[in-house]
Write a protein that holds these residues in place. Sequence first.
Motif: not given
Length: 338
Positions: A107, A109, A115, A117, A119-120, A137, A173, A175, A216
Motif C-alpha cells: 500500500a 499513501m 490520505n 489510513p 481506508d487501507i 483510491g 491519489c 493511496l 480525503h
Amino acid sequence: MQTTVDSRQGLVEAMRPVELSLVVPVFNEEESVGPLIDRICLAMAGYPDQWELILIDDGSTDATLANARKHIGREGLVLKIVELQRNFGQTAAMQAGIDAATGRLIATMDGDLQNDPKDIPSMVGELERRQLDLLVGWRRNRQDGLLLRKIPSWCANYLIGRITGVKLHDYGCSLKIYRASIIKQVKLMGEMHRFIPAWVAGVVPSSRIGEMVVTHHARQHGQSKYGISRTFRVILDLLSVMFFMRYKARPGHFFGSLGLGLGAISALIMLYLFVDKFILGNDIGTRPMLMVGIVFMLSSVQLITTGILAEMIARTYYRDDTSPNYIVRQVFDGSENA
C-alpha cells in the motif's frame, strides 16, 4: 511464566510472513510524521495479518527523520525508515519503498495526513474480493483548492484516461494497493508516480485495475509541494507515457513511421515536379515546393536512421539497466541499536 508466554507469542508474531507493506514517502513533514504514524497504528490495530510500515525520508532538511525514529521499537509496530541521500522526488522515493517492501501486498499513501489510513484494510479486502492487481483510491470529495488543484487534476485525469485507455476518476491519489509481484515488475522513473496505473496496464490487463472511493482530508501542517506549474509537467509526462506505452520496446516503429510518412509525401512532391519539368516543360528551379520536397526527403532519412539507433539503444538498455534511480544513505529498523 506469563512473561515467557508473552515472549513466545511475540516471537511467533515476528516470524509470521509480512502480508502487507505500507510505503509512505515523506519530505519535510516534521509536524505530520508523528501523527501520521499514530493514525496508521490506530487504523491497522485490527488488521489480522502481519504488516510493516516503511517510511522513505526523501532528503528532508527539517526534523522529519528524527521525529520518525522516535517510533522505532514501538509496541505493535514494525517500522523501517529508509533515508535517501538527497531529495530525489516522490517517484524515486516511492520506488525505494517498493524495493524495500517484503509484503505480498503493498500500500502507498502520502505523508501529509490528507490520505486516511483507515481506508487501507477495506481497500485490501476490496482488492482481494474483486481479484485485482491494483486498486486506486478515488478522492471523490477532495479537500483541495478548486482553481489550483481540482480543475488541473480533472483535466489531467481526462487526458490520461483518453490517451492510456485506463479509465479512472483519480490518477493522482497516492493511496493505492498493489500486489507486490506486479508492481515490482514496473520501474518508476522521473516524476511518473501519477501514471502508475498506466504503467501497470503495460504488465496486466486494465480489467485488473480498479478504484474505490476513499476519504480525503485538508492539509493540516506544512505546505503543498505542488503548484499550478505541475499542470504543464503533467502534459509533458503524459506525452512520455504515451510514447513509452506504445513504443517502449520498439522506438524504431515510432520514428520509422514518421520517416516513412514524410518520405511518401516527399516522393509525391518529387513525382509531381518530375512530370511538371520533363513532361510539361515548366521551370521548377525556383519553386518552394522543390525545397519542401528535399527537406521532407532528408527528414525522412534522419527519422528512419534515428529509429534504428533508438532500437539499438533500447535493446542495450533492457539488457544492461539494473541501476536504481535513488541512493540510500542509511536504513533504520531498530537493529542498529541492538
